[in-house]
Write an enzyme that holds these catalytic residues in place. Structure first.
Site, PDB file in Angstrom:
ATOM      1  N   ARG A   1       0.868  -1.172   0.000  1.00  0.00           N
ATOM      2  CA  ARG A   1       0.000   0.000   0.000  1.00  0.00           C
ATOM      3  C   ARG A   1       0.910   1.230   0.000  1.00  0.00           C
ATOM      4  NH1 ARG A   1      -1.954  -3.614   3.881  1.00  0.00           N
ATOM      5  NH2 ARG A   1      -4.027  -4.470   3.403  1.00  0.00           N
TER       6      ARG A   1
ATOM      7  N   HIS B   1      -3.651  -9.402   3.300  1.00  0.00           N
ATOM      8  CA  HIS B   1      -5.103  -9.500   3.375  1.00  0.00           C
ATOM      9  C   HIS B   1      -5.505 -10.444   4.510  1.00  0.00           C
ATOM     10  CE1 HIS B   1      -5.652  -8.352  -1.141  1.00  0.00           C
ATOM     11  NE2 HIS B   1      -5.555  -7.294  -0.360  1.00  0.00           N
TER      12      HIS B   1
ATOM     13  N   ARG C   1      -0.267  -1.797  -6.816  1.00  0.00           N
ATOM     14  CA  ARG C   1      -0.520  -2.958  -5.947  1.00  0.00           C
ATOM     15  C   ARG C   1      -1.414  -3.977  -6.654  1.00  0.00           C
ATOM     16  NH1 ARG C   1      -0.860  -4.573  -0.383  1.00  0.00           N
ATOM     17  NH2 ARG C   1      -2.964  -5.114   0.289  1.00  0.00           N
TER      18      ARG C   1
ATOM     19  N   TYR D   1      -8.640 -10.938  -7.657  1.00  0.00           N
ATOM     20  CA  TYR D   1      -7.646 -10.854  -8.722  1.00  0.00           C
ATOM     21  C   TYR D   1      -7.785 -11.997  -9.720  1.00  0.00           C
ATOM     22  CZ  TYR D   1      -5.604  -7.230  -5.882  1.00  0.00           C
ATOM     23  OH  TYR D   1      -5.435  -6.085  -5.166  1.00  0.00           O
TER      24      TYR D   1
ATOM     25  N   LYS E   1      -2.432  -2.182   7.781  1.00  0.00           N
ATOM     26  CA  LYS E   1      -3.886  -2.169   7.951  1.00  0.00           C
ATOM     27  C   LYS E   1      -4.304  -3.259   8.931  1.00  0.00           C
ATOM     28  CE  LYS E   1      -8.102  -1.890   5.168  1.00  0.00           C
ATOM     29  NZ  LYS E   1      -8.654  -1.943   3.788  1.00  0.00           N
TER      30      LYS E   1
ATOM     31  N   HIS F   1      -2.408   2.898  -5.982  1.00  0.00           N
ATOM     32  CA  HIS F   1      -2.985   1.584  -5.675  1.00  0.00           C
ATOM     33  C   HIS F   1      -3.025   0.675  -6.906  1.00  0.00           C
ATOM     34  CE1 HIS F   1      -4.519  -0.475  -2.203  1.00  0.00           C
ATOM     35  NE2 HIS F   1      -5.506  -1.003  -2.904  1.00  0.00           N
TER      36      HIS F   1
END
Length: 291
Positions: free
Chosen positions: A137, A254, A231, A263, A162, A228
């Site tokens: 990120r 994640h 990424r 994805y 995050k 982003h």
């Protein structure tokens, strides 16, 4: 009224810290709670469902925010009422907006190469190479500290990401080479690898976004290029190279595999490799696999 409003936000700050939410999340939640109180010029404890609906409608119609942004606003107000104000009966009435599950934009490998070639300043070239090369990120890249570069182990230490989680990601050789070039030319002072204009502060995301936009224009890339997208491109390209989806999940940080699975909807190369069972009918492989 102002005193009550200030006390409410101060308590919310403590509640957010006690819950261990990431620094960026705490900042966003407080910002939206402050906007809500300012819009009505009243303390949140004196308001309820009707005032919340009016504020959300104002954000959507007048401020023209996207539904994804509105979703964060709802999360902030739900936390405010459920945790800080101890009024969960109000929190459950604040519905999350339905957000369209749009496919993320992705750059091709050639476009990433053109973008890097257009970035002449070592600092921003190093930032973009690190973002794409490690799939980070942009906030994670901007706040990297010098001590987070573990060149002997070829790892990057990502701290307080995050969800408040730390993780290690591989440090590609080409990225390390660029970071060393940048170090020789800039000799950054202080803890941050990419310091901003103010001493002791990291470079701003807006500064990176501006240079990235200029480089995209120079490279002739028609897609909307944001930090982003690098990424997204990293994850999609890994998938096309045959990397296991669980490994990609770990690298991206994640929590849920469902976030990473999107994805698989992006990569045309990955989709094109799927063989339809109709092509196997009547073959020995079909008898073994399909019965």
């Amino acid at each position: 009224r102002t005193i009550a409003m200030h006390a409410c936000l101060k308590q919310m700050t403590l509640d957010l810290e006690l819950r261990g939410l990431a620094k960026h999340t705490r900042s966003e939640y407080l910002r939206y709670a402050r906007l809500f109180a300012t819009y009505h010029d009243r303390s949140p404890e004196d308001m309820g469902e009707r005032e919340i609906q009016q504020f959300l409608l104002h954000r959507l119609v007048d401020d023209k925010v996207r539904h994804a942004t509105l979703k964060v606003t709802v999360a902030a107000l739900r936390f405010l009422y459920a945790t800080t104000l101890k009024r969960p009966e109000i929190a459950v009435l604040i519905a999350y907006p339905k957000v369209k599950s749009a496919l993320p934009d992705v750059l091709s490998g050639s476009e990433v190469h053109l973008l890097l070639e257009a970035l002449q300043e070592p600092k921003y070239r190093a930032i973009v190479m690190t973002t794409y090369g490690a799939g980070l990120r942009i906030s994670e890249v901007c706040t990297l500290c010098i001590e987070d570069i573990e060149s002997k182990r070829m790892l990057l230490h990502i701290r307080d990401a995050k969800g408040g989680r730390d993780r290690f990601v591989p440090l590609p050789e080409r990225v390390l080479f660029m970071l060393r070039r940048y170090w020789v030319s800039a000799r950054p002072q202080g803890p941050y690898l990419f310091p901003g204009k103010e001493p002791g502060h990291p470079i701003s995301v807006d500064a990176v976004r501006h240079h990235l936009h200029e480089a995209a224009l120079q490279a002739g890339i028609q897609k909307p290029v944001t930090p982003h997208i690098l990424r997204h491109s990293f994850a999609t390209h890994l998938l096309e190279l045959g990397t296991d989806i669980r490994v990609i999940q770990m690298l991206l940080g994640h929590t849920s595999i469902h976030t990473t699975l999107r994805y698989t909807r992006v990569s045309p190369t990955h989709i094109a490799q799927v063989q339809s069972p109709i092509d196997l009918l009547g073959t020995p492989k079909a008898k073994k696999a399909l019965g």
